[in-house]
Write an enzyme that holds these catalytic residues in place. Sequence first.
Site, PDB file in Angstrom:
ATOM      1  N   HIS A 123      -2.754   4.472   0.914  1.00  0.00           N
ATOM      2  CA  HIS A 123      -2.578   3.107   0.168  1.00  0.00           C
ATOM      3  C   HIS A 123      -1.089   2.522   0.233  1.00  0.00           C
ATOM      4  O   HIS A 123      -0.686   1.631  -0.379  1.00  0.00           O
ATOM      5  CB  HIS A 123      -2.913   3.411  -1.187  1.00  0.00           C
ATOM      6  CG  HIS A 123      -3.251   2.025  -1.976  1.00  0.00           C
ATOM      7  ND1 HIS A 123      -2.875   1.497  -3.122  1.00  0.00           N
ATOM      8  CD2 HIS A 123      -4.342   1.247  -1.922  1.00  0.00           C
ATOM      9  CE1 HIS A 123      -3.456   0.416  -3.665  1.00  0.00           C
ATOM     10  NE2 HIS A 123      -4.358   0.269  -2.686  1.00  0.00           N
ATOM     11  N   LYS A 152       2.279   0.646   1.653  1.00  0.00           N
ATOM     12  CA  LYS A 152       2.501  -0.895   2.019  1.00  0.00           C
ATOM     13  C   LYS A 152       3.987  -1.044   2.225  1.00  0.00           C
ATOM     14  O   LYS A 152       4.710  -1.718   1.579  1.00  0.00           O
ATOM     15  CB  LYS A 152       2.141  -1.878   1.058  1.00  0.00           C
ATOM     16  CG  LYS A 152       0.471  -1.641   0.567  1.00  0.00           C
ATOM     17  CD  LYS A 152       0.350  -2.628  -0.539  1.00  0.00           C
ATOM     18  CE  LYS A 152      -1.353  -2.311  -1.087  1.00  0.00           C
ATOM     19  NZ  LYS A 152      -1.295  -1.048  -1.837  1.00  0.00           N
ATOM     20  N   ASP A 183      13.917  -0.178  12.759  1.00  0.00           N
ATOM     21  CA  ASP A 183      15.087   0.597  13.316  1.00  0.00           C
ATOM     22  C   ASP A 183      15.476   1.863  12.577  1.00  0.00           C
ATOM     23  O   ASP A 183      16.891   2.039  12.571  1.00  0.00           O
ATOM     24  CB  ASP A 183      16.426  -0.642  13.826  1.00  0.00           C
ATOM     25  CG  ASP A 183      15.728  -1.251  14.989  1.00  0.00           C
ATOM     26  OD1 ASP A 183      14.979  -0.909  15.747  1.00  0.00           O
ATOM     27  OD2 ASP A 183      16.349  -2.209  15.012  1.00  0.00           O
TER      28      ASP A 183
END
Length: 204
Positions: free
Chosen positions: A140, A142, A147
């Site tokens: 879940h 996000k 870099d």
Amino acid sequence: MRVPALLGALAVLSALLYRLLRRRERERAQVLFFPVEPVMCARPLCARGRGPCECGLWQRERAACRLCALLLTAQRTLDVCVFTISSRELAHAVLVLHRRGVRVRVITDSGHMALAASQVGNFRRAGIEVRHDQDTNYMHHKFAIVDGSILLNGSLNWSSQAIYGNKENVIVVKLPDIVNPFVEEFESLWNEYDPSKFIFSPQK
């Protein structure tokens, strides 16, 4: 130099230094809020802002466009760990980076990557490395890491509903004390979701 002139020069120097420090602080963290109006923001995707735009529509100041632009600053790596990836705009940015030679790795949820609108299939066909969970719990997260030094983290799924409909947020952070734990979490999941470790026929 006379004292008044010296004090004046010091005052100007102090003001410039203060502005520089404030600018650097703003660059180290920012917040993007959603939803945004449904306007394609592909200008940053087109030859890094030079030449004609692929879609002819762009809005530099919109949160979605700023998110795309941040992704496109990647020079070496982009690590994406997002529950749902169905936004064509964000997927296009990922594919552009892959074509530029940036190493892209994607972790997503096994259930949601199979949905009709998912862009995961396009990633795999392009040769992007994708891994996913193999259990009934959701992957879940996000977040994305540019870099290894810029963290994009918040409530935003990479979907049109999230970008154009929901109340969502993304916090952009460049502070190593915050970024590094997310780097470690990504590497941990990348190792955990190695396909060679999957059990396709679990014993009952």
